[in-house]
Design an enzyme around this catalytic site. Structure first.
Site, PDB file in Angstrom:
ATOM      1  CB  CYS A 111     -19.354  14.368 -10.191  1.00  0.00           C
ATOM      2  SG  CYS A 111     -19.809  15.935  -9.657  1.00  0.00           S
ATOM      3  CG  ASP A 345     -24.841   9.539 -11.545  1.00  0.00           C
ATOM      4  OD1 ASP A 345     -23.907  10.178 -11.483  1.00  0.00           O
ATOM      5  OD2 ASP A 345     -25.914   9.250 -10.884  1.00  0.00           O
ATOM      6  CG  HIS A 347     -22.547  11.453  -8.707  1.00  0.00           C
ATOM      7  ND1 HIS A 347     -22.986  12.067 -10.165  1.00  0.00           N
ATOM      8  CD2 HIS A 347     -22.035  12.644  -8.084  1.00  0.00           C
ATOM      9  CE1 HIS A 347     -22.870  13.371 -10.028  1.00  0.00           C
ATOM     10  NE2 HIS A 347     -22.433  13.640  -8.847  1.00  0.00           N
TER      11      HIS A 347
END
EC number: 3.4.22.-
Length: 458
Positions: A111, A345, A347
């Site tokens: 990430c 994000d 993820h």
């Protein structure tokens, strides 16, 4: 035989974990992000005011964000288009195997590399397209509903797990594109912008040849003791990005460089030297520079005294965002409203896209909806990024940021400083770098220290 058996067990374990992470990060909970109509929204230096316009209007459902009291603002569509136009780089699966490992996905560990890629991508957008650029098709992207996400995830997990056990990988070539691109643009300028838009995204493709792709970044990370599957912190990623840009041989990238601050200090002469490195009789232009400053916004927790400074940084048009996050998760921070940060994000596990094919689909590289997070939840370890087009731009930026640092600092010392001169003038002597070694001994020591200090990313 015993060693061979152990290797097979390790490979099977890696494949199982990869398959599990693919499922875990493909399961997206659809939530709305609420924005107040009473406060301005800042996005990478641009300000949007959500004001009353028409009591009967409500924010379109596909936007993924909602204005309080169901009142649409004058600049909601402009904000959405601007946000969606930023390049979104997330977990991917089924990409070519990373050399030296059995990994074909970065789910669960990549990430911070992804948020670093997003920051660099924004720097390249400023460099080639400018801050005013937005993607013409941004508002045509729609969110999928949660039911389709769930059913798709189950099917994808089953197929991924079966392929992992059998050792087979099917690399699919996307068969759809966003739209027909021929004749879509009204003039040569728009066509040029779209060419660079696609080119920038292609540099971040998940293949060994992509200049700033995951495979290349991991190769540079090996020089600092990192490997595929390890966790990377914001400071380590800053140095990896610097090396990636310095080593890029693409003609379009010879006019830009990266400088990473040393111990929270930007040495002005060192920056100007990097910008002037290309100035010859044939090329009198100085280089653009992306300045990366690894900092800590407190000790174990983020010090709220730094909130105004972070908001001030994100209000600057030459800010390219912040590599940060909250404990155990890395996010790319790009704006704020009141005391909440706006972020993208990484993820979310998406399928590999072959960016080498003509007219590859762009939808998965643009985030359809923003997310917000309270500043108090932010992990103190982060890297701040700025873009300066030339030496004169850098001088103006350093003066403006210095004033902001002095004004916002409630402590005795600011978060970081700009100082005149070179680092060597302050007894920061560096070891000569071997041509075969991308990081000097001093850099390795810094990277090792960063690795032990930063938060753990999952």
């Amino acid at each position: 035989m015993e060693a061979t058996g152990t290797d097979e067990v390790d490979k099977l374990k890696t494949k199982f974990i990869s398959a599990w992470n693919n499922m875990k990060y493909s399961w997206v909970l659809k939530t709305k992000t609420y924005f107040s109509r009473n406060s301005p929204v800042l996005l990478l230096g641009k300000c949007y005011h959500f004001k009353y316009e028409d009591e009967d209007k409500t924010l379109p459902a596909e936007s993924g964000c909602t204005i309080e009291d169901h009142v649409i603002a004058g600049n909601v569509e402009e904000f959405r288009k601007d946000f969606i136009s930023r390049i979104w780089l997330t977990y991917r699966e089924e990409f070519p195997q990373i050399e030296g490992s059995a990994l074909t996905t970065d789910c669960g560990w990549g990430c911070t590399l992804r948020t670093g890629q997003m920051l660099l991508a924004q720097g390249l957008i400023l460099h080639f397209l400018g801050r005013a650029w937005t993607w013409p098709d941004a508002l045509n992207i729609e969110n999928s509903d949660s039911e389709s996400w769930t059913s798709h995830t189950v099917k994808k997990f089953t197929a991924s797990f079966e392929a992992s056990l059998s050792g087979e990988r099917e690399f699919k070539t996307p068969t759809i594109s966003l739209k027909e691109t021929i004749g879509k643009y009204s003039d040569d300028h728009e066509m040029r912008n779209e060419v660079y838009h696609r080119k920038i995204i292609s540099w971040f493709g998940d293949s060994p040849l992509a200049l700033f792709g995951l495979h290349q970044l991991i190769e540079y990370g090996k020089k600092s003791g990192k490997k595929a599957g390890d966790w990377y912190g914001p400071a380590v990623v800053a140095h990896i990005l610097r090396k990636a840009v310095e080593e890029a041989r693409h003609p379009d990238l010879q006019g830009i460089t990266i400088y990473v601050a040393q111990d929270c200090t930007v040495y002005n002469s060192d920056v100007i030297d990097k910008q002037s490195a290309s100035m010859t009789s044939d090329n009198a232009d100085d280089k653009a520079v992306i300045i990366l400053v690894p900092v800590r916004l407190g000790g174990e927790r983020t010090n709220t005294d730094y909130l105004e400074f972070v908001k001030g940084i994100l209000s600057l048009e030459y800010c390219v965002g912040i590599i940060g996050g909250k404990p155990k998760q890395s996010y790319y921070f790009a704006g704020f409203q009141d005391d909440s940060l706006i972020y993208m994000d990484p993820h979310y596990c998406q399928s590999f896209v072959d960016v080498s094919i003509k007219d590859f689909p762009l939808e998965t590289f643009h985030c359809p909806s923003p997310k917000k997070m309270s500043f108090r939840k932010m992990d103190p370890s982060c890297t701040i990024g700025f873009y300066c087009r030339n030496v004169q731009d850098f001088k103006r930026a350093s003066e403006e940021i210095t004033k902001m640092l002095e004004f916002s600092s409630k402590e005795k010392y600011p978060l970081f400083t700009f100082v005149n001169g070179h680092s060597r003038d302050y007894d920061f002597t560096s070891t000569t770098t071997n041509e075969e070694d991308l990081f000097s001994e001093d850099e390795k020591k810094q990277l090792k220290r960063f690795s032990t200090e930063e938060f753990v990313l999952l």
